[in-house]
Design a protein around this motif. Structure first.
Motif, PDB file in Angstrom:
ATOM      1  N   PHE A 132      -9.458  27.692  33.078  1.00 50.56           N
ATOM      2  CA  PHE A 132     -10.416  27.455  34.590  1.00 50.56           C
ATOM      3  C   PHE A 132     -10.726  26.762  34.660  1.00 50.56           C
ATOM      4  CE2 PHE A 132      -8.825  32.118  34.041  1.00 50.56           C
ATOM      5  CZ  PHE A 132      -7.686  31.629  35.252  1.00 50.56           C
ATOM      6  N   GLY A 133     -11.781  25.897  32.985  1.00 52.66           N
ATOM      7  CA  GLY A 133     -12.944  25.547  32.762  1.00 52.66           C
ATOM      8  C   GLY A 133     -12.432  23.867  33.220  1.00 52.66           C
ATOM      9  N   GLN A 134     -13.219  22.620  33.607  1.00 50.99           N
ATOM     10  CA  GLN A 134     -13.012  21.593  33.959  1.00 50.99           C
ATOM     11  C   GLN A 134     -14.127  20.514  33.253  1.00 50.99           C
ATOM     12  OE1 GLN A 134     -13.993  21.767  38.211  1.00 50.99           O
ATOM     13  NE2 GLN A 134     -12.514  21.486  38.766  1.00 50.99           N
ATOM     14  N   THR A 153      -8.226  31.600  26.522  1.00 47.48           N
ATOM     15  CA  THR A 153      -8.929  32.034  26.796  1.00 47.48           C
ATOM     16  C   THR A 153     -10.048  31.609  28.441  1.00 47.48           C
ATOM     17  OG1 THR A 153     -10.156  30.029  26.129  1.00 47.48           O
ATOM     18  CG2 THR A 153      -9.818  31.383  24.268  1.00 47.48           C
ATOM     19  N   ILE A 154     -10.605  31.728  28.989  1.00 46.80           N
ATOM     20  CA  ILE A 154     -10.647  31.865  30.132  1.00 46.80           C
ATOM     21  C   ILE A 154     -11.417  30.264  30.493  1.00 46.80           C
ATOM     22  CG2 ILE A 154     -12.563  32.354  32.063  1.00 46.80           C
ATOM     23  CD1 ILE A 154     -12.278  34.595  31.739  1.00 46.80           C
ATOM     24  N   LEU A 187     -13.527  35.915  24.303  1.00 47.10           N
ATOM     25  CA  LEU A 187     -12.087  35.826  25.773  1.00 47.10           C
ATOM     26  C   LEU A 187     -12.805  34.486  26.371  1.00 47.10           C
ATOM     27  CD1 LEU A 187     -10.414  37.045  27.825  1.00 47.10           C
ATOM     28  CD2 LEU A 187     -12.380  38.260  28.700  1.00 47.10           C
ATOM     29  N   MET A 188     -14.137  34.242  26.819  1.00 51.63           N
ATOM     30  CA  MET A 188     -14.550  33.267  27.210  1.00 51.63           C
ATOM     31  C   MET A 188     -13.701  31.940  26.578  1.00 51.63           C
ATOM     32  SD  MET A 188     -18.343  32.751  28.534  1.00 51.63           S
ATOM     33  CE  MET A 188     -19.085  33.099  26.733  1.00 51.63           C
ATOM     34  N   GLY A 189     -14.219  32.190  25.171  1.00 52.81           N
ATOM     35  CA  GLY A 189     -14.215  30.606  24.444  1.00 52.81           C
ATOM     36  C   GLY A 189     -15.146  29.770  24.072  1.00 52.81           C
ATOM     37  N   ALA A 190     -14.592  28.198  23.372  1.00 54.08           N
ATOM     38  CA  ALA A 190     -15.478  27.605  23.748  1.00 54.08           C
ATOM     39  C   ALA A 190     -16.331  26.974  24.885  1.00 54.08           C
ATOM     40  CB  ALA A 190     -15.034  26.149  22.432  1.00 54.08           C
ATOM     41  N   THR A 191     -17.274  26.213  24.867  1.00 54.84           N
ATOM     42  CA  THR A 191     -18.336  26.539  25.839  1.00 54.84           C
ATOM     43  C   THR A 191     -17.374  24.660  26.659  1.00 54.84           C
ATOM     44  OG1 THR A 191     -20.726  26.712  25.031  1.00 54.84           O
ATOM     45  CG2 THR A 191     -20.508  24.593  26.528  1.00 54.84           C
ATOM     46  N   ASN A 192     -17.361  23.660  25.645  1.00 58.01           N
ATOM     47  CA  ASN A 192     -16.083  22.924  26.043  1.00 58.01           C
ATOM     48  C   ASN A 192     -14.987  23.275  26.260  1.00 58.01           C
ATOM     49  OD1 ASN A 192     -14.860  20.381  26.153  1.00 58.01           O
ATOM     50  ND2 ASN A 192     -15.809  19.306  24.742  1.00 58.01           N
TER      51      ASN A 192
END
Length: 138
Positions: free
Chosen positions: A105-107, A100-101, A87-92
Motif C-alpha cells: 500500500f505504500g507509495q 508487508t503493508i 507486518l508493516m515492512g521497511a519504511t521505503n
C-alpha cells in the motif's frame, strides 16, 4: 500479551485503504483494543513528531500528517511491537518485503501508509498521546 501503537497515515486513509489495512492487522492475529479516526492539527503533528524537530524533513512530515485524517490504533498481541514492525515492512516501500503493508500500500518513503512505534518505550508514549486509559479495552 503486550501493546503497541499503530497509525494508518493520511495517504492510506485518503485512498480508502483503512478497511484493507485493518483486515491485514486482524488476519495477522492482532487484537485492536482502541481505535479512532482523527484530524491532526499542524501543532499536533509537530508535537507527535517532536523527536524529529531538527531533521530536514520535519516540516514536510508534519504538513503531510496534518493534511487529512489518520486512524490511530492500539494493537495487542504477543510481541506486539516487533510483530507490527514486521507486518508493516521497511519504511521505503520499494525495499519492503513482499506481503508487508508498506510493500502493498505504500507509495514512497514519506507516503508509506502506516506508522509504528520504533521501540516499546515509544509505544507507551505514542499510545498515551492519542488515547486515555478509559479508551483502551482490556
Amino acid at each position: 500479551m503486550n501493546q503497541t501503537f499503530a497509525m494508518i497515515k493520511p495517504d492510506a486513509v485518503e485512498r480508502g485503504l483503512t478497511g484493507k489495512i485493518i483486515n491485514r492487522i486482524e488476519e495477522a492475529g492482532f487484537t485492536i483494543v482502541a481505535m479512532k479516526k482523527v484530524q491532526l492539527s499542524l501543532q499536533d503533528a509537530q508535537n507527535f513528531y517532536a523527536v524529529h524537530k531538527e531533521r530536514p524533513f520535519f516540516g514536510e512530515l508534519t504538513q503531510f500528517m496534518s493534511r487529512s485524517p489518520i486512524v490511530a490504533l492500539v494493537l495487542q498481541k504477543d510481541n506486539a511491537y516487533s510483530a507490527w514492525r514486521d507486518l508493516m515492512g521497511a519504511t521505503n516501500p520499494t525495499e519492503a518485503a513482499d506481503g508487508t503493508i508498506r510493500k502493498e500500500f505504500g507509495q514512497s518513503i514519506g507516503e508509506n501508509a502506516t506508522h509504528g512505534s520504533d521501540s516499546e518505550e515509544n509505544a507507551i508514549a505514542e499510545i498515551s498521546f492519542f488515547f486515555s486509559q478509559f479508551e483502551i479495552n482490556r
